[in-house]
Design a protein around this motif. Sequence first.
Motif, PDB file in Angstrom:
ATOM      1  N   TRP A 150      40.727  41.770  44.907  1.00 29.77           N
ATOM      2  CA  TRP A 150      40.888  40.860  46.046  1.00 29.77           C
ATOM      3  C   TRP A 150      42.047  41.345  46.928  1.00 29.77           C
ATOM      4  O   TRP A 150      41.926  41.375  48.155  1.00 29.77           O
ATOM      5  CB  TRP A 150      41.145  39.426  45.569  1.00 29.77           C
ATOM      6  CG  TRP A 150      41.171  38.454  46.700  1.00 29.77           C
ATOM      7  CD1 TRP A 150      40.118  37.754  47.203  1.00 29.77           C
ATOM      8  CD2 TRP A 150      42.302  38.082  47.501  1.00 29.77           C
ATOM      9  NE1 TRP A 150      40.522  36.980  48.270  1.00 29.77           N
ATOM     10  CE2 TRP A 150      41.854  37.152  48.468  1.00 29.77           C
ATOM     11  CE3 TRP A 150      43.644  38.441  47.478  1.00 29.77           C
ATOM     12  CZ2 TRP A 150      42.708  36.593  49.404  1.00 29.77           C
ATOM     13  CZ3 TRP A 150      44.494  37.879  48.420  1.00 29.77           C
ATOM     14  CH2 TRP A 150      44.021  36.962  49.369  1.00 29.77           C
ATOM     15  N   ASP A 209      38.092  38.720  33.992  1.00 31.30           N
ATOM     16  CA  ASP A 209      39.535  38.641  33.858  1.00 31.30           C
ATOM     17  C   ASP A 209      40.184  38.451  35.235  1.00 31.30           C
ATOM     18  O   ASP A 209      39.886  39.193  36.181  1.00 31.30           O
ATOM     19  CB  ASP A 209      40.062  39.929  33.204  1.00 31.30           C
ATOM     20  CG  ASP A 209      41.567  39.942  33.101  1.00 31.30           C
ATOM     21  OD1 ASP A 209      42.102  39.131  32.340  1.00 31.30           O
ATOM     22  OD2 ASP A 209      42.190  40.764  33.814  1.00 31.30           O
ATOM     23  N   GLU A 210      41.047  37.479  35.318  1.00 36.19           N
ATOM     24  CA  GLU A 210      41.669  37.127  36.590  1.00 36.19           C
ATOM     25  C   GLU A 210      42.457  38.286  37.209  1.00 36.19           C
ATOM     26  O   GLU A 210      42.399  38.496  38.426  1.00 36.19           O
ATOM     27  CB  GLU A 210      42.590  35.919  36.384  1.00 36.19           C
ATOM     28  CG  GLU A 210      43.103  35.324  37.659  1.00 36.19           C
ATOM     29  CD  GLU A 210      43.888  34.041  37.431  1.00 36.19           C
ATOM     30  OE1 GLU A 210      44.761  33.755  38.272  1.00 36.19           O
ATOM     31  OE2 GLU A 210      43.644  33.343  36.436  1.00 36.19           O
ATOM     32  N   LEU A 211      43.160  39.054  36.391  1.00 34.00           N
ATOM     33  CA  LEU A 211      43.958  40.172  36.930  1.00 34.00           C
ATOM     34  C   LEU A 211      43.083  41.242  37.560  1.00 34.00           C
ATOM     35  O   LEU A 211      43.417  41.797  38.616  1.00 34.00           O
ATOM     36  CB  LEU A 211      44.837  40.780  35.835  1.00 34.00           C
ATOM     37  CG  LEU A 211      45.995  39.920  35.351  1.00 34.00           C
ATOM     38  CD1 LEU A 211      46.741  40.608  34.221  1.00 34.00           C
ATOM     39  CD2 LEU A 211      46.940  39.591  36.502  1.00 34.00           C
ATOM     40  N   VAL A 240      40.056  40.845  38.926  1.00 29.98           N
ATOM     41  CA  VAL A 240      39.493  40.327  40.175  1.00 29.98           C
ATOM     42  C   VAL A 240      40.577  40.213  41.239  1.00 29.98           C
ATOM     43  O   VAL A 240      40.357  40.571  42.405  1.00 29.98           O
ATOM     44  CB  VAL A 240      38.777  38.975  39.948  1.00 29.98           C
ATOM     45  CG1 VAL A 240      38.177  38.462  41.249  1.00 29.98           C
ATOM     46  CG2 VAL A 240      37.696  39.114  38.879  1.00 29.98           C
ATOM     47  N   GLN A 241      41.762  39.758  40.861  1.00 28.85           N
ATOM     48  CA  GLN A 241      42.842  39.624  41.835  1.00 28.85           C
ATOM     49  C   GLN A 241      43.278  40.968  42.397  1.00 28.85           C
ATOM     50  O   GLN A 241      43.597  41.066  43.587  1.00 28.85           O
ATOM     51  CB  GLN A 241      44.038  38.898  41.223  1.00 28.85           C
ATOM     52  CG  GLN A 241      43.825  37.407  41.129  1.00 28.85           C
ATOM     53  CD  GLN A 241      45.029  36.676  40.565  1.00 28.85           C
ATOM     54  OE1 GLN A 241      45.873  37.248  39.895  1.00 28.85           O
ATOM     55  NE2 GLN A 241      45.074  35.380  40.826  1.00 28.85           N
ATOM     56  N   GLU A 252      36.393  35.637  45.566  1.00 28.06           N
ATOM     57  CA  GLU A 252      36.931  34.293  45.351  1.00 28.06           C
ATOM     58  C   GLU A 252      35.979  33.461  44.492  1.00 28.06           C
ATOM     59  O   GLU A 252      36.418  32.722  43.603  1.00 28.06           O
ATOM     60  CB  GLU A 252      37.197  33.606  46.689  1.00 28.06           C
ATOM     61  CG  GLU A 252      38.365  34.216  47.431  1.00 28.06           C
ATOM     62  CD  GLU A 252      38.477  33.755  48.880  1.00 28.06           C
ATOM     63  OE1 GLU A 252      37.782  32.796  49.279  1.00 28.06           O
ATOM     64  OE2 GLU A 252      39.278  34.369  49.619  1.00 28.06           O
ATOM     65  N   LYS A 273      35.452  32.036  37.001  1.00 29.24           N
ATOM     66  CA  LYS A 273      36.093  32.622  35.812  1.00 29.24           C
ATOM     67  C   LYS A 273      35.131  33.514  35.014  1.00 29.24           C
ATOM     68  O   LYS A 273      35.104  33.501  33.790  1.00 29.24           O
ATOM     69  CB  LYS A 273      36.675  31.518  34.918  1.00 29.24           C
ATOM     70  CG  LYS A 273      37.744  30.684  35.589  1.00 29.24           C
ATOM     71  CD  LYS A 273      38.268  29.625  34.666  1.00 29.24           C
ATOM     72  CE  LYS A 273      39.308  28.704  35.187  1.00 29.24           C
ATOM     73  NZ  LYS A 273      39.870  28.733  36.450  1.00 29.24           N
ATOM     74  N   LEU A 309      36.295  34.657  40.942  1.00 32.93           N
ATOM     75  CA  LEU A 309      37.556  34.136  40.389  1.00 32.93           C
ATOM     76  C   LEU A 309      37.418  32.674  39.984  1.00 32.93           C
ATOM     77  O   LEU A 309      37.806  32.283  38.876  1.00 32.93           O
ATOM     78  CB  LEU A 309      38.674  34.255  41.431  1.00 32.93           C
ATOM     79  CG  LEU A 309      39.591  35.448  41.373  1.00 32.93           C
ATOM     80  CD1 LEU A 309      40.545  35.438  42.549  1.00 32.93           C
ATOM     81  CD2 LEU A 309      40.340  35.530  40.069  1.00 32.93           C
ATOM     82  N   GLU A 310      36.891  31.873  40.886  1.00 35.88           N
ATOM     83  CA  GLU A 310      36.796  30.440  40.623  1.00 35.88           C
ATOM     84  C   GLU A 310      35.796  30.111  39.510  1.00 35.88           C
ATOM     85  O   GLU A 310      35.969  29.128  38.791  1.00 35.88           O
ATOM     86  CB  GLU A 310      36.478  29.691  41.911  1.00 35.88           C
ATOM     87  CG  GLU A 310      37.674  29.719  42.863  1.00 35.88           C
ATOM     88  CD  GLU A 310      37.449  28.986  44.166  1.00 35.88           C
ATOM     89  OE1 GLU A 310      36.682  27.997  44.181  1.00 35.88           O
ATOM     90  OE2 GLU A 310      38.056  29.404  45.168  1.00 35.88           O
TER      91      GLU A 310
END
Length: 120
Positions: A96, A88-90, A92-93, A79, A85, A82-83
């Motif tokens: 997660w 790449d968000e995808l 990390v998600q 998290e 940045k 992610l926060e």
Amino acid sequence: MTTEQLKLRTKQFSLSIIDLVERIPSTPASKIISYQIAKSGTSVGANYRAVCRARSDREFISKMEIVLEESDETLFWLEIILEKKWLDELLVQSLWKEANELTAIFVSSLKTVKAKTNTK
């Protein structure tokens, strides 16, 4: 899911965490977070293997609580990444999501064994 399948899944998770850590940009703060998530993320697989060698329900519960703690800590660091940045968000998600699913599996296993042994 069998024990062997979960061993492989947690090992793959550890490898994915290592891959993620190797991509994080190097700053003073990110080095600390990288170290923390590398420790907690790889601990999930290593400690799950110890769970598989538990000699009693009490030992299983004790070791599984460590696995749960490590997977939850890994969620926290993901998290943060992610926060911030940093990646790449995808990517990390997806990690997660896997950490969250593993955490749910560990919680369910603990509940089942605790109910069986009537341990809180």
